[in-house]
Motif scaffolding. Structure first.
Motif, PDB file in Angstrom:
ATOM      1  N   THR A 289       0.838  -1.202   0.000  1.00 56.68           N
ATOM      2  CA  THR A 289       0.000   0.000   0.000  1.00 56.68           C
ATOM      3  C   THR A 289       0.871   1.249   0.000  1.00 56.68           C
ATOM      4  OG1 THR A 289      -0.183   0.161   2.420  1.00 56.68           O
ATOM      5  CG2 THR A 289      -1.785  -1.244   1.290  1.00 56.68           C
ATOM      6  N   GLN A 298      -1.858   6.660   2.845  1.00 52.26           N
ATOM      7  CA  GLN A 298      -2.951   6.427   3.790  1.00 52.26           C
ATOM      8  C   GLN A 298      -4.223   6.066   3.045  1.00 52.26           C
ATOM      9  OE1 GLN A 298      -2.681   6.384   7.254  1.00 52.26           O
ATOM     10  NE2 GLN A 298      -4.696   5.433   7.026  1.00 52.26           N
ATOM     11  N   GLN A 299      -4.477   6.722   1.901  1.00 49.22           N
ATOM     12  CA  GLN A 299      -5.665   6.398   1.121  1.00 49.22           C
ATOM     13  C   GLN A 299      -5.580   4.982   0.565  1.00 49.22           C
ATOM     14  OE1 GLN A 299      -8.530   8.436   0.773  1.00 49.22           O
ATOM     15  NE2 GLN A 299      -9.245   6.404   0.136  1.00 49.22           N
ATOM     16  N   TYR A 301      -3.972   2.534   1.895  1.00 52.97           N
ATOM     17  CA  TYR A 301      -4.171   1.624   3.018  1.00 52.97           C
ATOM     18  C   TYR A 301      -5.653   1.536   3.381  1.00 52.97           C
ATOM     19  CZ  TYR A 301      -4.073  -0.486   7.608  1.00 52.97           C
ATOM     20  OH  TYR A 301      -4.311  -1.307   8.670  1.00 52.97           O
ATOM     21  N   ASN A 302      -6.339   2.664   3.425  1.00 51.86           N
ATOM     22  CA  ASN A 302      -7.762   2.663   3.776  1.00 51.86           C
ATOM     23  C   ASN A 302      -8.571   1.835   2.779  1.00 51.86           C
ATOM     24  OD1 ASN A 302      -7.132   4.382   5.887  1.00 51.86           O
ATOM     25  ND2 ASN A 302      -7.838   6.233   4.856  1.00 51.86           N
ATOM     26  N   ASP A 303      -8.259   2.021   1.484  1.00 48.97           N
ATOM     27  CA  ASP A 303      -8.968   1.248   0.458  1.00 48.97           C
ATOM     28  C   ASP A 303      -8.666  -0.237   0.588  1.00 48.97           C
ATOM     29  OD1 ASP A 303     -10.037   3.579  -0.612  1.00 48.97           O
ATOM     30  OD2 ASP A 303      -8.434   3.812  -2.094  1.00 48.97           O
ATOM     31  N   GLU A 305      -7.738  -1.830   3.328  1.00 50.52           N
ATOM     32  CA  GLU A 305      -8.335  -2.339   4.562  1.00 50.52           C
ATOM     33  C   GLU A 305      -9.786  -2.739   4.339  1.00 50.52           C
ATOM     34  OE1 GLU A 305      -8.097  -1.122   9.228  1.00 50.52           O
ATOM     35  OE2 GLU A 305      -8.737   0.450   7.831  1.00 50.52           O
ATOM     36  N   LYS A 306     -10.532  -1.932   3.565  1.00 53.60           N
ATOM     37  CA  LYS A 306     -11.921  -2.285   3.257  1.00 53.60           C
ATOM     38  C   LYS A 306     -11.970  -3.600   2.490  1.00 53.60           C
ATOM     39  CE  LYS A 306     -13.520   2.526   2.991  1.00 53.60           C
ATOM     40  NZ  LYS A 306     -14.025   3.596   2.078  1.00 53.60           N
ATOM     41  N   LYS A 326       3.440  -0.102   4.339  1.00 53.24           N
ATOM     42  CA  LYS A 326       2.559   1.071   4.452  1.00 53.24           C
ATOM     43  C   LYS A 326       3.386   2.332   4.622  1.00 53.24           C
ATOM     44  CE  LYS A 326      -0.961   3.040   7.527  1.00 53.24           C
ATOM     45  NZ  LYS A 326      -1.705   2.845   8.798  1.00 53.24           N
TER      46      LYS A 326
END
Length: 377
Positions: A289, A298-299, A301-303, A305-306, A326
Motif C-alpha cells: 500500500t 494512507q488512502q 491503506y484505507n482502500d 483495509e476495506k 505502508k
C-alpha cells in the motif's frame, strides 16, 4: 535484496458493485493485459520474481488465481528475467504425479526460472470439490480426524512429487496413491528394452514408472527452489523444515516469528540442511500500500483495509491482515531496513492486488517499491 511480487488478481475494481465479474471473459482479458504490463514493468525495475496462490471458481472476481502454472508460463514468456512460481499449489487437490510432471515441463519452458511452493489448501468451495474423490476437506489445523487425513495426504503427495523429481523411475504404495496401480499388465516391447531396471515383472506386470520430463538439474539439487507460506501451523512448518524449504511469512508479530524461526532452523539442521540460517531461509512479505505521499499512502491503506475485511478477515477465512508495506518510500525503506537488520533476511514479497486499484496507481506502487529495492542494492 530480492523482492518478489505475489499477484492477487481481481476482476472487480474498487467501488464496483457487479454480479459475477469472474464469469466475464472481457474482464479476464483486461486482467491479463494489466498483469502482463505490470510484470513487464517489475521485470525492468529490479524485481526478482512473480508468484501466485492457487484458487478456483472465484466467480465473485476476488483473488482469481486460477491455475498459477499457466500464469507462470505466460509471465515468463512476456518477461526476460523474472523468476516465476507459486506460494503455493494445493497438494491435496492434485494427483501428485501429474502436478510434478506439469511443474517439470514448466521448469524447462521457462529456462529454469521456476520456483515451487505448496500448501494444504484453505478454501472449502474449491478444495472440497476437487478432492472429493479422496474424501478430503479443508481444516483448521485442529488435529481433528479430517485435519489429520488432509495432512497425511499432503505429506504423501509431496513424497510422490519428490520421487518423481529425484528418481528416474520409482514405485509408491501408500494410503492414498498406488504408483503404478496393481495388476497393470504391460507387455510393451519398448518398456522391456528401455524402461529401466525393475520396470516389469517376469509376467510383464508394471512395477515402476517415471515422469517425462524431469526438472532441470541445479547445482546441489534435483528440482527447483522450494518456498512455502507460513501462517500459524507449527506442525506444517516443521514438516517443510525437514525439506529445507524457504519460509514465506506475512505474520507481523515479531515475537511469533522469532519463536518460529528458532524451531524451524533447528529442524532444518536436524535433517541435514546445515546451510540454513534465518537470513537465507526467512522470506518476509507484506501487503503493498506504498504511496508517493503520506496522504496517498494512507488512502491506499484505507482502500485496502476495506477490501481485506470483506474478502479475507471474514468467514470462512477469518485471517488477520499481517504485515503491510505502508507509507512513503522512505518509511518503507525504514521498515525493510529494520527487518534486514534484525533477521538478516535478503528476500521480501509484495502482496499486490492487480485489478483492484487503477492501473496507473498499481504501476506507481510498483515503481515506489522499486525505489526501496534500489536503496538496498
Amino acid at each position: 535484496m530480492k523482492a518478489h511480487v505475489l499477484v492477487q488478481p481481481y476482476m472487480r475494481s474498487k467501488g464496483e458493485e457487479v454480479i459475477l465479474p469472474g464469469s466475464d471473459p472481457e474482464r479476464f482479458d483486461t486482467l491479463l493485459q494489466r498483469t502482463t504490463e505490470q510484470m513487464q514493468f517489475a521485470d525492468n525495475n529490479g524485481f526478482a520474481g512473480f508468484c501466485m496462490t492457487e484458487h478456483h471458481f472465484q466467480v465473485e472476481g476476488i483473488e482469481t488465481t486460477t491455475n498459477p502454472l499457466l500464469w507462470n508460463l505466460h509471465i515468463a514468456k512476456h518477461t526476460k528475467n523474472l523468476a516465476v512460481g507459486q506460494v503455493g499449489m494445493a497438494l491435496t487437490a492434485h494427483h501428485p504425479m501429474r502436478l510434478a510432471e506439469d511443474m517439470a515441463m514448466l521448469d524447462h519452458m521457462t529456462d529454469g526460472r521456476l520456483f515451487v511452493g505448496f500448501v494444504r489448501g484453505n478454501t472449502p468451495r474449491w478444495l472440497n470439490t476437487l478432492a472429493q474423490h479422496l474424501d478430503i476437506t479443508t481444516t483448521q489445523s485442529d488435529r481433528s480426524k479430517e485435519d489429520m487425513r488432509n495432512r497425511r495426504l499432503m505429506e504423501e503427495s509431496w513424497e510422490v512429487v519428490k520421487k518423481c523429481w529425484t528418481e528416474e523411475t520409482f514405485s509408491h504404495h501408500g494410503e492414498f496413491w498406488d504408483i503404478p496401480p496393481k495388476n497393470v499388465h504391460w507387455p510393451f516391447y519398448p518398456t522391456q528394452q528401455w524402461g529401466g531396471e525393475g520396470a516389469l515383472s517376469e509376467n510383464n506386470e508394471l512395477k515402476k514408472m517415471g515422469i517425462v520430463p524431469r526438472p532441470r538439474k541445479r547445482e546441489g539439487r534435483d528440482f527447483p527452489p522450494l518456498y512455502v507460506p507460513f501462517s500459524w501451523s507449527m506442525e506444517t512448518a516443521k514438516f517443510w523444515a525437514k525439506e529445507g524449504a524457504k519460509l514465506v511469512a506475512f505474520v507481523s508479530k515479531d515475537e511469533f516469528i522469532d519463536m518460529t524461526m528458532d524451531i524451524y532452523i533447528d529442524e532444518c539442521h536436524k535433517h541435514g540442511h546445515s546451510e540454513r540460517t534465518v537470513g537465507n531461509t526467512l522470506v518476509l512479505g507484506g501487503h503493498l500500500t506504498i504511496g508517493s505521499t503520506e496522504a496517498q499512502a494512507q488512502q491506499h491503506y484505507n482502500d485496502f483495509e476495506k477490501l481485506f475485511n470483506s474478502a479475507y478477515n471474514t468467514p470462512p477465512y477469518n485471517v488477520p491482515m499481517g504485515r503491510v508495506w505502508k507509507g512513503t518510500v522512505n518509511q518503507v525503506i525504514d521498515q525493510v531496513g529494520a527487518l534486514r537488520e534484525k533477521y538478516g533476511t535478503e528476500e521480501f514479497v509484495c502482496w499486490h492486488h492487480v485489478g483492484y486499484f487503477e492501473q496507473e496507481e498499481e504501476l506507481e506502487m510498483l515503481d515506489n517499491f522499486a525505489q526501496v529495492i534500489k536503496a538496498f542494492s
